[in-house]
Design a protein around this motif. Sequence first.
Motif, PDB file in Angstrom:
ATOM      1  N   THR A 160       0.821  -1.203   0.000  1.00 37.59           N
ATOM      2  CA  THR A 160       0.000   0.000   0.000  1.00 37.59           C
ATOM      3  C   THR A 160       0.861   1.261   0.000  1.00 37.59           C
ATOM      4  OG1 THR A 160      -1.861  -1.094   1.081  1.00 37.59           O
ATOM      5  CG2 THR A 160      -1.749   1.292   1.275  1.00 37.59           C
ATOM      6  N   GLU A 161       1.943   1.256   0.753  1.00 37.47           N
ATOM      7  CA  GLU A 161       2.848   2.406   0.746  1.00 37.47           C
ATOM      8  C   GLU A 161       3.488   2.578  -0.627  1.00 37.47           C
ATOM      9  OE1 GLU A 161       5.708   2.628   3.891  1.00 37.47           O
ATOM     10  OE2 GLU A 161       4.255   2.030   5.418  1.00 37.47           O
ATOM     11  N   THR A 162       3.748   1.472  -1.294  1.00 38.90           N
ATOM     12  CA  THR A 162       4.286   1.536  -2.647  1.00 38.90           C
ATOM     13  C   THR A 162       3.291   2.212  -3.578  1.00 38.90           C
ATOM     14  OG1 THR A 162       5.536  -0.509  -2.283  1.00 38.90           O
ATOM     15  CG2 THR A 162       5.192   0.179  -4.568  1.00 38.90           C
ATOM     16  N   CYS A 163       2.030   1.787  -3.490  1.00 45.66           N
ATOM     17  CA  CYS A 163       0.984   2.371  -4.342  1.00 45.66           C
ATOM     18  C   CYS A 163       0.783   3.858  -4.044  1.00 45.66           C
ATOM     19  CB  CYS A 163      -0.338   1.632  -4.144  1.00 45.66           C
ATOM     20  SG  CYS A 163      -0.282  -0.118  -4.572  1.00 45.66           S
ATOM     21  N   SER A 164       0.918   4.212  -2.781  1.00 48.45           N
ATOM     22  CA  SER A 164       0.641   5.597  -2.382  1.00 48.45           C
ATOM     23  C   SER A 164       1.647   6.583  -2.953  1.00 48.45           C
ATOM     24  CB  SER A 164       0.618   5.714  -0.853  1.00 48.45           C
ATOM     25  OG  SER A 164       1.909   5.527  -0.306  1.00 48.45           O
ATOM     26  N   SER A 165       2.798   6.098  -3.403  1.00 49.13           N
ATOM     27  CA  SER A 165       3.778   7.014  -3.990  1.00 49.13           C
ATOM     28  C   SER A 165       3.237   7.680  -5.251  1.00 49.13           C
ATOM     29  CB  SER A 165       5.086   6.271  -4.303  1.00 49.13           C
ATOM     30  OG  SER A 165       4.867   5.262  -5.264  1.00 49.13           O
ATOM     31  N   CYS A 166       2.248   7.021  -5.893  1.00 53.86           N
ATOM     32  CA  CYS A 166       1.596   7.612  -7.071  1.00 53.86           C
ATOM     33  C   CYS A 166       0.102   7.848  -6.856  1.00 53.86           C
ATOM     34  CB  CYS A 166       1.769   6.711  -8.288  1.00 53.86           C
ATOM     35  SG  CYS A 166       3.461   6.574  -8.883  1.00 53.86           S
ATOM     36  N   HIS A 167      -0.504   7.058  -5.989  1.00 56.40           N
ATOM     37  CA  HIS A 167      -1.960   7.113  -5.808  1.00 56.40           C
ATOM     38  C   HIS A 167      -2.332   7.652  -4.426  1.00 56.40           C
ATOM     39  CE1 HIS A 167      -2.528   4.795  -9.488  1.00 56.40           C
ATOM     40  NE2 HIS A 167      -1.598   3.959  -9.066  1.00 56.40           N
ATOM     41  N   GLU A 168      -1.638   8.687  -4.000  1.00 57.34           N
ATOM     42  CA  GLU A 168      -1.830   9.195  -2.636  1.00 57.34           C
ATOM     43  C   GLU A 168      -3.261   9.669  -2.392  1.00 57.34           C
ATOM     44  OE1 GLU A 168       0.170  12.400   0.501  1.00 57.34           O
ATOM     45  OE2 GLU A 168       0.862  12.306  -1.573  1.00 57.34           O
ATOM     46  N   THR A 169      -3.830  10.399  -3.318  1.00 55.80           N
ATOM     47  CA  THR A 169      -5.190  10.908  -3.154  1.00 55.80           C
ATOM     48  C   THR A 169      -6.195   9.767  -3.036  1.00 55.80           C
ATOM     49  OG1 THR A 169      -4.649  12.876  -4.442  1.00 55.80           O
ATOM     50  CG2 THR A 169      -6.978  12.382  -4.124  1.00 55.80           C
ATOM     51  N   HIS A 170      -6.036   8.772  -3.854  1.00 56.08           N
ATOM     52  CA  HIS A 170      -6.922   7.614  -3.811  1.00 56.08           C
ATOM     53  C   HIS A 170      -6.789   6.894  -2.473  1.00 56.08           C
ATOM     54  CE1 HIS A 170      -9.425   4.474  -5.524  1.00 56.08           C
ATOM     55  NE2 HIS A 170      -8.552   3.566  -5.126  1.00 56.08           N
ATOM     56  N   LEU A 171      -5.573   6.747  -1.993  1.00 54.66           N
ATOM     57  CA  LEU A 171      -5.348   6.079  -0.717  1.00 54.66           C
ATOM     58  C   LEU A 171      -5.977   6.842   0.439  1.00 54.66           C
ATOM     59  CD1 LEU A 171      -3.794   3.433  -0.018  1.00 54.66           C
ATOM     60  CD2 LEU A 171      -3.478   4.246  -2.354  1.00 54.66           C
ATOM     61  N   GLU A 172      -5.960   8.169   0.363  1.00 57.91           N
ATOM     62  CA  GLU A 172      -6.596   8.970   1.411  1.00 57.91           C
ATOM     63  C   GLU A 172      -8.095   8.697   1.447  1.00 57.91           C
ATOM     64  OE1 GLU A 172      -5.525  12.941   0.476  1.00 57.91           O
ATOM     65  OE2 GLU A 172      -3.474  12.775   1.262  1.00 57.91           O
ATOM     66  N   ASP A 173      -8.716   8.510   0.271  1.00 55.82           N
ATOM     67  CA  ASP A 173     -10.138   8.174   0.219  1.00 55.82           C
ATOM     68  C   ASP A 173     -10.396   6.795   0.814  1.00 55.82           C
ATOM     69  OD1 ASP A 173     -10.762  10.572  -0.973  1.00 55.82           O
ATOM     70  OD2 ASP A 173     -10.648   9.775  -3.016  1.00 55.82           O
ATOM     71  N   VAL A 174      -9.518   5.856   0.508  1.00 51.90           N
ATOM     72  CA  VAL A 174      -9.690   4.487   1.000  1.00 51.90           C
ATOM     73  C   VAL A 174      -9.592   4.435   2.525  1.00 51.90           C
ATOM     74  CG1 VAL A 174      -8.693   2.170   1.004  1.00 51.90           C
ATOM     75  CG2 VAL A 174      -8.875   3.442  -1.133  1.00 51.90           C
ATOM     76  N   GLU A 175      -8.732   5.261   3.096  1.00 47.25           N
ATOM     77  CA  GLU A 175      -8.553   5.260   4.550  1.00 47.25           C
ATOM     78  C   GLU A 175      -9.837   5.580   5.300  1.00 47.25           C
ATOM     79  OE1 GLU A 175      -5.423   7.995   5.274  1.00 47.25           O
ATOM     80  OE2 GLU A 175      -3.824   6.621   4.621  1.00 47.25           O
ATOM     81  N   GLU A 176     -10.768   6.256   4.636  1.00 40.68           N
ATOM     82  CA  GLU A 176     -12.020   6.640   5.283  1.00 40.68           C
ATOM     83  C   GLU A 176     -13.102   5.563   5.147  1.00 40.68           C
ATOM     84  OE1 GLU A 176     -13.101  10.306   3.515  1.00 40.68           O
ATOM     85  OE2 GLU A 176     -11.303  11.392   4.201  1.00 40.68           O
ATOM     86  N   THR A 177     -12.782   4.467   4.479  1.00 44.76           N
ATOM     87  CA  THR A 177     -13.761   3.402   4.275  1.00 44.76           C
ATOM     88  C   THR A 177     -13.518   2.255   5.251  1.00 44.76           C
ATOM     89  OG1 THR A 177     -12.433   2.119   2.697  1.00 44.76           O
ATOM     90  CG2 THR A 177     -13.718   3.977   1.818  1.00 44.76           C
ATOM     91  N   LYS A 178     -14.446   1.298   5.245  1.00 43.54           N
ATOM     92  CA  LYS A 178     -14.279   0.122   6.091  1.00 43.54           C
ATOM     93  C   LYS A 178     -13.038  -0.675   5.692  1.00 43.54           C
ATOM     94  CE  LYS A 178     -17.875   0.566   8.737  1.00 43.54           C
ATOM     95  NZ  LYS A 178     -17.733   0.788  10.195  1.00 43.54           N
TER      96      LYS A 178
END
Length: 236
Positions: A160-178
Motif C-alpha cells: 500500500t505504501e508503494t501504491c501511495s507514492s503515485c496514488h496518494e489521493t486515492h489512498l486517502e479516500d480508502v482510509e475513510e472506508t471500512k
Amino acid sequence: MSLKKGKSMVFLLFILMPVTVALGESESAEDYKGTGYCVTCHIEPMKDWLESPHLKAFSDPEFQEEYAELGSPESCLSCHTTGFDEEDGTYVYEGVTCEECHGPGDTMNLDTSPELCADCHSGPYPTYEEWKDSGPSHLEATCTLCHDQHTTELLAETPTETCSSCHETHLEDVEETKHGEGGVECAECHMHITPPDFEKGIPGSTGHDFVMTSEELDCQTCHDRTLSKHDALGRD
C-alpha cells in the motif's frame, strides 16, 4: 576503508570465492569472473544480493522439486542459472549472479529497463506481459520504481505504501472506508496471484496488471453476506 567494512568484505569473500571456484571450471566460464571478483568493489549490493531470491533461483527447494518432476528440462536453466548456453545446455553458475544481469567480466551493463527483467520475469510467471497490459499510467512505473534491483523487495515497507507514492489521493479516500479501517492492502484486491501449471503449459498470474475483476475477487472471505450496493472504494 573502515575496519567494519574490511571485516564485512573478508566475510563475503570467504562465502563467495568457493562458489566461484566450484562452479567456474568449464570452458564456457572463461569470460566470467564470478561473484568473488565483483564483491571487491561492490560490497553493499552484494550484501543485498545474498538475501535475494536471485541467489537461490537454482537451489530453492520448491524449484528443485518442480524441476525434477518435469524431468529437469533445459528450458528452466535459462532463468535459474547464470551463463546458460542453449546450444549445449551448460551453464557457468547456479542461481542468478551479478553477471547474468550486468554481463560477464568487466562488461558492467547498467541496464535497469523492464525489458532486461523480462528475460526471466515472463512466460510461466508473466510479470512483464501483465505490466505491459496494465495501462498507460503504470507503464511509467518501471520495475525499479517499486522494487530494489538487488534484493527484489519493495522499496516501501508495504504494498500500500508503494501504491501511495503515485496514488496518494486515492489512498486517502480508502482510509475513510471500512476497507481502510480494516487494514486491507491494495494488493489484496488489485494483485490476483495464481501458480502456473507447467505440465499443461498454463501460465500463472503475478498480479502486475493490477486489474480487479469479480472473477478474481473472493469478497466472502471477509464478508459473510453479499453486499446489496457499494461503490468502488467499499462505501455503503
